[in-house]
Motif scaffolding. Structure first.
Motif, PDB file in Angstrom:
ATOM      1  N   GLY A 121      44.948  32.980  45.730  1.00  0.00           N
ATOM      2  CA  GLY A 121      43.488  32.995  45.796  1.00  0.00           C
ATOM      3  C   GLY A 121      42.942  31.612  46.106  1.00  0.00           C
ATOM      4  O   GLY A 121      42.019  31.456  46.915  1.00  0.00           O
ATOM      5  N   GLY A 122      43.548  30.601  45.462  1.00  0.00           N
ATOM      6  CA  GLY A 122      43.087  29.224  45.644  1.00  0.00           C
ATOM      7  C   GLY A 122      43.274  28.717  47.075  1.00  0.00           C
ATOM      8  O   GLY A 122      42.545  27.810  47.506  1.00  0.00           O
ATOM      9  N   TYR A 148      35.613  30.261  38.102  1.00  0.00           N
ATOM     10  CA  TYR A 148      37.004  29.849  38.357  1.00  0.00           C
ATOM     11  C   TYR A 148      37.367  30.157  39.806  1.00  0.00           C
ATOM     12  O   TYR A 148      37.161  31.277  40.273  1.00  0.00           O
ATOM     13  CB  TYR A 148      37.948  30.601  37.404  1.00  0.00           C
ATOM     14  N   HIS A 149      37.917  29.167  40.503  1.00  0.00           N
ATOM     15  CA  HIS A 149      38.309  29.394  41.902  1.00  0.00           C
ATOM     16  C   HIS A 149      39.734  28.985  42.199  1.00  0.00           C
ATOM     17  O   HIS A 149      40.158  29.055  43.355  1.00  0.00           O
ATOM     18  CB  HIS A 149      37.339  28.666  42.839  1.00  0.00           C
ATOM     19  N   ASP A 234      33.774  34.517  46.336  1.00  0.00           N
ATOM     20  CA  ASP A 234      35.136  34.525  45.808  1.00  0.00           C
ATOM     21  C   ASP A 234      35.363  35.896  45.174  1.00  0.00           C
ATOM     22  O   ASP A 234      35.034  36.134  44.017  1.00  0.00           O
ATOM     23  CB  ASP A 234      35.296  33.393  44.793  1.00  0.00           C
ATOM     24  N   ARG A 237      39.113  38.104  42.222  1.00  0.00           N
ATOM     25  CA  ARG A 237      39.381  38.931  41.040  1.00  0.00           C
ATOM     26  C   ARG A 237      38.779  40.329  41.165  1.00  0.00           C
ATOM     27  O   ARG A 237      39.386  41.320  40.775  1.00  0.00           O
ATOM     28  CB  ARG A 237      38.852  38.238  39.781  1.00  0.00           C
ATOM     29  N   LYS A 262      44.396  38.978  44.511  1.00  0.00           N
ATOM     30  CA  LYS A 262      44.862  39.912  43.474  1.00  0.00           C
ATOM     31  C   LYS A 262      45.172  41.357  43.884  1.00  0.00           C
ATOM     32  O   LYS A 262      46.333  41.697  44.060  1.00  0.00           O
ATOM     33  CB  LYS A 262      43.864  39.885  42.333  1.00  0.00           C
TER      34      LYS A 262
HETATM   35  N1  PMP Z   1      39.135  32.924  42.093  1.00  0.00           N
HETATM   36  C1  PMP Z   1      39.070  33.812  41.077  1.00  0.00           C
HETATM   37  C2  PMP Z   1      37.772  34.519  40.810  1.00  0.00           C
HETATM   38  C3  PMP Z   1      40.197  34.062  40.296  1.00  0.00           C
HETATM   39  O1  PMP Z   1      40.139  34.947  39.301  1.00  0.00           O
HETATM   40  C4  PMP Z   1      41.405  33.375  40.594  1.00  0.00           C
HETATM   41  C5  PMP Z   1      42.651  33.616  39.798  1.00  0.00           C
HETATM   42  N2  PMP Z   1      42.482  33.928  38.482  1.00  0.00           N
HETATM   43  C6  PMP Z   1      41.405  32.457  41.652  1.00  0.00           C
HETATM   44  C7  PMP Z   1      40.261  32.273  42.383  1.00  0.00           C
HETATM   45  C8  PMP Z   1      42.617  31.657  42.006  1.00  0.00           C
HETATM   46  O2  PMP Z   1      43.607  32.488  42.501  1.00  0.00           O
HETATM   47  P1  PMP Z   1      45.128  31.984  42.495  1.00  0.00           P
HETATM   48  O3  PMP Z   1      45.492  31.779  41.055  1.00  0.00           O
HETATM   49  O4  PMP Z   1      45.879  33.098  43.131  1.00  0.00           O
HETATM   50  O5  PMP Z   1      45.162  30.722  43.285  1.00  0.00           O
END
Ligand code: PMP
Length: 413
Positions: A121-122, A148-149, A234, A237, A262
């Motif tokens: 996700g990041g 959270y990102h 974003d 999730r 996800k």
């Molecule tokens: N954005 C959101 C809303 C998340 O919930 C998450 C992971 N929990 C991320 C970004 C980051 O994803 P990743 O851990 O796969 O890098």
């Protein structure tokens, strides 16, 4: 019978010698507030259930923190991935599946005309911030407090080890649902705001989730349009747990960029950044890649997963299951004289016993449920999957009832 975690603990002791802090990140026992109630190592999983290394069985309400959406080891998804692994997945040269997946996702997701694939996700959120800057020639990104990102330095708290204050110098955080704050930030930094990044609704840890206020997204969208600010959603999730056309479709607005991860491939490693035609030229100019980003097996898994999610109307199904679970839990709570607050979308509910300000009661109740086989984290939203059955919900409600009896007796009520 209560679970015992002897093998989990002995593995953790071995791990602590060869892996920094044993288990890191969101799986770290440090995040499980009453960690003695939780297993640390998993032996196998099927459907909505997993078995730990001590042989305990759990109905899983964390779903690997989101990636599991159709049920663990889903045959259609696994068969698609297996076939692609047999053909060769990480190979010199891109796979035709990449084209097929981008075509499928641009048909599926509202307003999004191209797709770019990565792993986590990041990767998608970090790339989105770069693209917003490249597209506008501006520096600053507006974010939401508690949002959270991922784990890039700019995404973490400036108080975290290894993060410098300079990493945050071009990020401005404001409150969720506070359009006036966004307006103020824009007028205080004329011509400097490159992007606004937020989740479709607010789902922070340790707090109730908050849906967008009436008109919030429309106001944000129109200010972004007026000021030439890139609107980044974003959906890492919520994506495909709220709406198959993207959560922005459900909440009725149109972003410029959307990040998915996800639920995209039922646990196979792939994320996606999608965007509008207007962003496409800039994206082509911003370099980004990774060793495994072209692997085709996760792309095959994503195609199989998304098609199955659509076929069974997964968001509707998970919503109904989540409503059954949370209304049952709220009833069980009140039958024991407690109050359970339920927030967020029913497919990703945040549940909290409100009778104790310190949240200790809630943490103890989650721990007791987990010890009896319903895996509930106390600090994070839960995840519903398409594999949770009525039988699972009924068993969970029985466990919940027993857990209320235990915490009530302990509190001398
Ligand atoms: N954005 C959101 C809303 C998340 O919930 C998450 C992971 N929990 C991320 C970004 C980051 O994803 P990743 O851990 O796969 O890098």
């Amino acid at each position: 019978d209560m679970n015992s975690y002897k093998k989990s603990l002995s593995l953790f002791k071995r791990a602590a010698k060869v892996i920094p802090c044993g288990i890191y990140g969101h799986f770290s026992p440090a995040h499980l507030i009453i960690s003695t109630a939780y297993p640390f190592y998993t032996a196998r999983a099927k459907g909505a259930h997993f078995w730990d290394v001590d042989g305990n069985e759990f109905i899983d309400y964390m779903c690997a923190y989101g990636p599991m959406v159709l049920g663990y080891c889903h045959e259609k998804v696994e068969a698609a991935a297996r076939a692609e692994y047999a053909r060769g997945s990480c190979v010199t040269g891109a796979s035709p599946l990449m084209v097929e997946l981008a075509e499928y996702m641009t048909e599926l997701v509202s307003g999004m005309k191209w797709a770019f694939f990565a792993k986590n996700g990041g990767d998608a959120t970090n790339y989105a911030a770069m693209i917003a800057r490249a597209a506008t020639g501006r520096k600053k990104i507006v974010l939401i407090n508690g949002g959270y990102h991922g784990v890039q330095p700019w995404m973490q708290s400036p108080a975290h080890a290894g993060v410098m204050k300079e990493d945050h110098s071009n990020y401005i955080r404001i409150g969720w649902n506070d359009f006036d704050a966004f307006k103020r930030v824009v007028s205080e930094h004329p011509g400097e705001i490159a992007g606004f990044m937020a989740t479709p609704y607010h789902h922070p840890v340790f707090h109730d989730s908050e849906l967008p206020a009436d008109g919030y997204w429309k106001q944000v969208e129109s200010l972004c349009r007026k000021e030439g600010i890139v609107l980044i959603i974003d959906d890492v999730r919520c994506g495909f747990r709220v709406d198959m056309a993207g959560s922005h479709n459900y909440f009725g607005f149109q972003p410029d960029l959307v990040c998915f991860c996800k639920a995209i491939a039922n646990g196979h490693p792939i994320s996606a950044l999608m965007g509008t035609d207007a962003m496409k030229k800039t994206v082509a100019e911003v370099f980004q890649t990774g060793s495994y980003w072209f692997s085709s097996a996760p792309m095959a898994a994503a195609l199989a997963c998304l098609k199955e999610l659509k076929r069974i109307n997964a968001p509707g199904k998970m919503r109904a299951t989540g409503e059954k679970l949370t209304s049952g839990l709220a009833d069980a709570a009140s039958s024991h004289g407690y109050h359970m607050a339920v927030s967020g979308m029913p497919s990703m509910p945040y549940v909290r016993i409100t009778d104790d300000e310190s949240q200790t009661l809630h943490q103890e109740w989650c721990a007791e449920c987990t010890l009896m086989g319903a895996y509930f984290a106390a600090h994070h939203n839960w995840f519903i999957s398409c594999a949770h059955t009525d039988k699972d919900i009924k068993k969970t409600l029985d466990i919940a009832d027993k857990a209320f009896k235990i915490i009530k007796k302990r509190a001398g009520r």
